[in-house]
Motif scaffolding. Structure first.
Motif, PDB file in Angstrom:
ATOM      1  N   LEU A   1       0.835  -1.208   0.000  1.00 33.28           N
ATOM      2  CA  LEU A   1       0.000   0.000   0.000  1.00 33.28           C
ATOM      3  C   LEU A   1       0.866   1.253   0.000  1.00 33.28           C
ATOM      4  N   PHE A   2       2.143   1.047   0.284  1.00 33.73           N
ATOM      5  CA  PHE A   2       3.035   2.194   0.424  1.00 33.73           C
ATOM      6  C   PHE A   2       3.757   2.514  -0.871  1.00 33.73           C
ATOM      7  N   LYS A   3       3.999   3.778  -1.058  1.00 32.53           N
ATOM      8  CA  LYS A   3       4.885   4.211  -2.130  1.00 32.53           C
ATOM      9  C   LYS A   3       6.277   4.435  -1.553  1.00 32.53           C
ATOM     10  N   ASN A   4       6.276   5.099  -0.389  1.00 28.17           N
ATOM     11  CA  ASN A   4       7.548   5.436   0.250  1.00 28.17           C
ATOM     12  C   ASN A   4       7.339   5.570   1.748  1.00 28.17           C
ATOM     13  N   LYS A   5       7.604   4.477   2.425  1.00 30.47           N
ATOM     14  CA  LYS A   5       7.299   4.443   3.847  1.00 30.47           C
ATOM     15  C   LYS A   5       8.226   5.334   4.671  1.00 30.47           C
ATOM     16  N   GLU A   6       9.431   5.546   4.171  1.00 32.44           N
ATOM     17  CA  GLU A   6      10.420   6.323   4.931  1.00 32.44           C
ATOM     18  C   GLU A   6       9.895   7.706   5.332  1.00 32.44           C
ATOM     19  N   VAL A   7       9.022   8.229   4.504  1.00 35.56           N
ATOM     20  CA  VAL A   7       8.488   9.566   4.746  1.00 35.56           C
ATOM     21  C   VAL A   7       7.747   9.638   6.087  1.00 35.56           C
TER      22      VAL A   7
ATOM     23  N   ARG B   1       2.166  14.309   4.114  1.00 37.24           N
ATOM     24  CA  ARG B   1       3.060  13.152   4.093  1.00 37.24           C
ATOM     25  C   ARG B   1       2.406  11.954   3.416  1.00 37.24           C
ATOM     26  N   ALA B   2       1.113  11.794   3.666  1.00 36.45           N
ATOM     27  CA  ALA B   2       0.410  10.632   3.115  1.00 36.45           C
ATOM     28  C   ALA B   2       0.467  10.657   1.591  1.00 36.45           C
ATOM     29  N   GLU B   3       0.413  11.855   1.067  1.00 37.68           N
ATOM     30  CA  GLU B   3       0.524  12.060  -0.373  1.00 37.68           C
ATOM     31  C   GLU B   3       1.742  11.328  -0.944  1.00 37.68           C
ATOM     32  N   ILE B   4       2.856  11.452  -0.251  1.00 35.15           N
ATOM     33  CA  ILE B   4       4.108  10.843  -0.724  1.00 35.15           C
ATOM     34  C   ILE B   4       4.215   9.393  -0.266  1.00 35.15           C
TER      35      ILE B   4
END
Length: 411
Positions: A19-25, A224-227
DNA sequence: CCTCCACCGGAACGTGAGGAGT
DNA sequence: ACTCCTCACGTTCCGGTGGAGG
């Protein structure tokens, strides 16, 4: 996840799209490019630091605010921008970031600073003032302004304030370089323990970071969710709920981001295509339990015994208990596990410590004729607390220990 | 209004571990 | 190897106290 072989399990999990694109964010270490609702603080900080670009020494700054109010993020953000600007203006300016929770002694701090200027300082062995000298030499080689960000500065104070004293008067011993400090603290009162001279020099400027309200946290989360997440995977209730939970915890944005991340991980684990409200609730629970486990596990044994006494009393129907009752049970437990029995005075302090850790809630109340005491309520889930306590090898024989409960408080 | 319970919580002190200086 | 510190952890001693019951 039934009787599948491990191979199939991996296969399933791989096919299960993230579900994540980039969890680090969503991790606390990430410094975003823009910080909503903190423009006042950013401006304030930038206004003070701008003199560095003119080659002057900026005032030392103290930044206050509770956890998750963006102190570190703002400090780093402004630091990065300042360095960038100084490059283009050709007025050398270096910003260093030190987390005092990790680097918590005078020696290590100085060694770390010296190292960042290419000095080779051994991890240990040198006299501290020699390291200090090395550091001074290293920075004084050219005209430059050095800004040191000391995160969690209150941790450093506990081990003595010599470093701060030395650093605060370093400018009088430098001919070319200039140094100023930014202290970051979440303890509003920590300067009380400081030498007045350091206090006035360090706190030339102070910036307060107020907690975020639910609305502001929502904005941060949306950004943040956007990214972090793929589009459309968040149920519309998710962000407001995370924000609401976090707002209850004195407006802690870090907590909100944790919630958002953990909720996603839980949804993923259940192979759901969307993060729903229930996942946020699970996440809230999970984070709380993880915290309790962490804190209780690392408690000293005597505190564990004290806490277990409260747990036992709750088993026997006491919703809120008094110091005397706890001490009574505590003594029985100590005899059972062959530990030294501390005095009631000490146990009373242990209870206060547990209170500060948020495991208990202890309030002093007066019961008139029946004296004055702390009323103690467990403020964490009892099940997991007991489990963690009994994991301790010194306590595990208490699993089926039955205390003798006297009808009335006595002894 | 006074008493008096069952503790609270400050202060001074003891002890042993661990670090720095010599 | 030695003294001298500081620090964490406990103890001892004790004055202090909010309010139910007399």
């Amino acid at each position: 996840m039934k009787d599948n072989s491990l191979d199939e399990l991996f296969q399933d999990l791989l096919e299960n799209e993230s579900l994540f694109k980039n969890k680090e964010v969503l991790r606390p270490s990430y410094t975003p490019k823009s910080l909503p609702h903190r423009s006042a603080q950013i401006n304030n900080l930038a206004t003070i630091l701008v003199s560095a670009l003119r080659g002057d020494t900026p005032s030392n700054i103290l930044i206050y605010g509770k956890t998750g109010t963006g102190k570190t993020a703002v400090a780093r953000h402004v630091g990065i921008e300042l360095e960038r600007k100084s490059d283009s203006l050709n007025s050398p300016c270096v910003v260093l970031y030190i987390n005092c929770e990790v680097i918590d002694t005078q020696y290590r701090l100085l060694a770390n600073l010296a190292k960042q200027f290419g000095q080779d300082v051994p991890m240990t062995g040198w006299p501290t003032d020699q390291v200090f000298l090395k550091f001074k030499e290293a920075i004084d080689t050219k005209d430059q302004v050095i800004i040191v960000i000391l995160d969690e500065i209150d941790k450093l104070i506990k081990k003595g304030d010599d470093v701060l004293y030395n650093l605060s008067r370093i400018n009088t011993e430098l001919s070319r370089a200039k140094l100023s400090m930014i202290g970051v603290s979440n303890d509003l009162k920590f300067t009380e323990f400081l030498d007045p001279r350091i206090k006035s020099s360090l706190g030339e400027e102070e910036i307060i970071f107020p907690p975020y309200d639910a609305e502001q946290i929502s904005d941060i989360l949306r950004q943040r969710a956007e990214i972090a997440y793929k589009s459309e995977v968040l149920d519309e209730m998710v962000i407001p709920l995370c924000a609401a939970f976090a707002a209850q915890e004195h407006g802690d944005a870090r907590r909100a981001l944790d919630l958002l991340r953990v909720a996603g991980e839980l949804a993923e684990r259940e192979s759901e295509a969307q993060v729903k409200e229930k996942h946020v609730r699970y996440a809230q629970e999970k984070i709380e339990v993880d915290r309790v486990v962490e804190v209780v596990q690392t408690l000293p044994t005597q505190s564990k015994l004290t806490l277990y006494s409260v747990v036992l009393l709750r088993d026997y129907g006491h919703r809120n208990v008094t110091t005397g009752e706890v001490y009574n049970i505590y003594r029985q437990i100590c005899n059972n596990v062959d530990m030294d029995i501390l005095t009631q005075r000490r146990v009373s302090d242990l209870i206060s410590e547990l209170d500060m850790l948020g495991i208990l809630n202890a309030v002093v109340v007066s019961k008139g004729r029946y004296g004055r005491t702390k009323e103690i309520v467990l403020s964490v889930p009892i099940g997991s607390t007991r489990r963690v306590l009994l994991e301790d090898y010194r306590l595990n024989m208490l699993a089926d220990f039955k205390p003798v409960i006297t009808a009335q408080m006595q002894l």
